[in-house]
Motif scaffolding. Structure first.
Motif, short mmCIF file in Angstrom:
data_model
loop_
_atom_site.label_atom_id
_atom_site.label_comp_id
_atom_site.label_asym_id
_atom_site.label_seq_id
_atom_site.Cartn_x
_atom_site.Cartn_y
_atom_site.Cartn_z
N HIS A 262 6.12 0.48 -2.37
CA HIS A 262 5.12 1.01 -3.31
C HIS A 262 5.76 2.06 -4.22
CE1 HIS A 262 1.79 3.68 -4.56
NE2 HIS A 262 1.07 2.57 -4.59
N ALA A 263 6.52 2.97 -3.63
CA ALA A 263 7.17 4.01 -4.43
C ALA A 263 8.16 3.42 -5.42
CB ALA A 263 7.87 5.01 -3.51
N GLU B 23 6.31 -0.74 3.51
CA GLU B 23 5.32 -0.78 2.43
C GLU B 23 5.37 0.44 1.53
OE1 GLU B 23 1.27 -2.53 2.54
OE2 GLU B 23 1.61 -2.55 4.70
N TRP B 24 5.41 1.65 2.13
CA TRP B 24 5.37 2.85 1.30
C TRP B 24 6.59 2.94 0.41
CZ3 TRP B 24 3.19 7.61 4.40
CH2 TRP B 24 1.88 7.31 4.84
N SER C 165 1.20 13.87 8.95
CA SER C 165 1.91 12.79 8.28
C SER C 165 3.40 13.11 8.18
CB SER C 165 1.34 12.57 6.87
OG SER C 165 2.03 11.52 6.21
N ASP C 166 4.21 12.27 8.82
CA ASP C 166 5.67 12.33 8.72
C ASP C 166 6.23 13.68 9.13
OD1 ASP C 166 8.15 11.27 8.28
OD2 ASP C 166 8.14 11.59 6.12
N GLY D 108 7.49 2.60 9.06
CA GLY D 108 6.31 3.46 9.11
C GLY D 108 5.29 2.94 10.11
N HIS E 49 0.71 9.72 10.90
CA HIS E 49 1.74 8.84 10.34
C HIS E 49 3.09 9.28 10.88
CE1 HIS E 49 4.96 8.29 7.25
NE2 HIS E 49 4.62 7.05 7.48
N ARG F 296 0.85 -1.20 0.00
CA ARG F 296 0.00 0.00 0.00
C ARG F 296 0.88 1.24 0.00
NH1 ARG F 296 -2.97 -1.83 5.38
NH2 ARG F 296 -0.77 -2.34 5.76
N GLY F 297 0.35 2.33 -0.52
CA GLY F 297 1.05 3.60 -0.53
C GLY F 297 0.41 4.61 0.40
N PRO F 298 0.89 5.85 0.37
CA PRO F 298 0.36 6.87 1.28
C PRO F 298 -1.13 7.13 1.14
CG PRO F 298 2.45 7.56 0.33
CD PRO F 298 2.05 6.31 -0.39
N SER F 299 -1.72 6.76 0.00
CA SER F 299 -3.17 6.99 -0.17
C SER F 299 -3.99 6.21 0.85
CB SER F 299 -3.61 6.64 -1.59
OG SER F 299 -3.42 5.26 -1.84
#
Length: 251
Positions: free
Chosen positions: A189-190, A185-186, A104-105, A243, A133, A11-14
């Motif tokens: 994904h990237a 995961e992110w 987030s971050d 993450g 996040h 999965r990504g940040p979405s």
């Protein structure tokens, strides 16, 4: 094809937006985007969920960029989003005035997480939610790696300790509705979508193989920053950093 060459469908940040969707907030609910940068997430929250969004950032440069970007949006979206100066430990809104806090971050650079989570608790209405996040350090990150990396990026080492976060959340009175470990995961994904992690590894390799060449061309500060940013991405892929998502509520 080897089994390790097959995607695990990361999965990504979405996924953060999907979490917000599942909160089922009413249109025109008030959202606070903490560390909004140039405003991209603030605009998404307004567009996808019809929220009234205040983006907060300590950088005037970021706020100027966000306001400039807002000028290009349709009026029905632009009218829902405003921006103001503030930080995670000093949010420019009244007590009990916000339905959603998004961050987030951003908390890796906050020295006192207890103050940040106390502020989140202060501004949330009863029943309000927070979607956070954060990046945490894992036991795979060697002390010498942390000592070299964190000062360059302005990262506070204790703020990457999940136990410090858990204590700060508990002290704030916020309730943990969900805690999701997303690991690498992110980053995966990237890499699968755009190859960005591979480029970060290549930059880090070049910078460390010919440091004097790049220091001369870029300057010392820029060299350190680019190397730090590259290693941060690499360490996320190697599970030296990980993450984590917290979904919190104020009772």
């Amino acid at each position: 094809m080897s089994i390790v060459d097959q995607s695990l469908s990361p999965r990504g940040p979405s996924m953060l937006l999907q979490i917000v969707r599942e909160l089922d907030l009413r249109p025109d609910s008030v959202a606070l985007d903490v560390g909004c940068g140039a405003g991209s997430t603030s605009f998404r929250l307004a567009t996808h969920f019809g929220l009234q969004v205040l983006g907060v950032d300590p950088s005037q440069h970021n706020l100027d960029a966000a306001r400039e970007a807002r000028r290009d949006l349709p009026e029905e979206i632009a009218s829902r989003v405003t921006f103001g100066r503030g930080s995670a430990i000093e949010l420019p809104v009244a007590d009990s005035s916000v339905d959603l806090v998004w961050c987030s971050d951003r908390l890796a650079r906050v020295r006192h997480l207890d103050s940040a989570y106390a502020e989140i608790a202060r501004v949330l209405r009863p029943g309000g939610r927070a979607v956070i996040h954060q990046v945490v350090a894992t036991p795979l990150l060697a002390p010498f790696e942390a000592d070299a990396l964190f000062p360059v990026l302005g990262v506070v080492q204790s703020s990457l300790d999940p136990a410090v976060t858990d204590a700060a959340v508990a002290a704030s009175g916020l309730v943990v509705d969900a805690s999701l470990d997303i690991g690498s995961e992110w980053g995966e994904h990237a890499e699968e979508e755009s190859g960005s992690a591979g480029r970060a590894l290549l930059r880090a390799s070049r910078l460390q193989r010919a440091p004097e060449h790049y220091r001369s061309a870029m300057g010392e500060a820029a060299y350190d920053q680019v190397l730090g940013d590259s290693l941060w991405q690499v360490y996320l892929m190697l599970a030296k950093l990980s993450g984590r998502i917290l979904v919190l509520s104020r009772r």
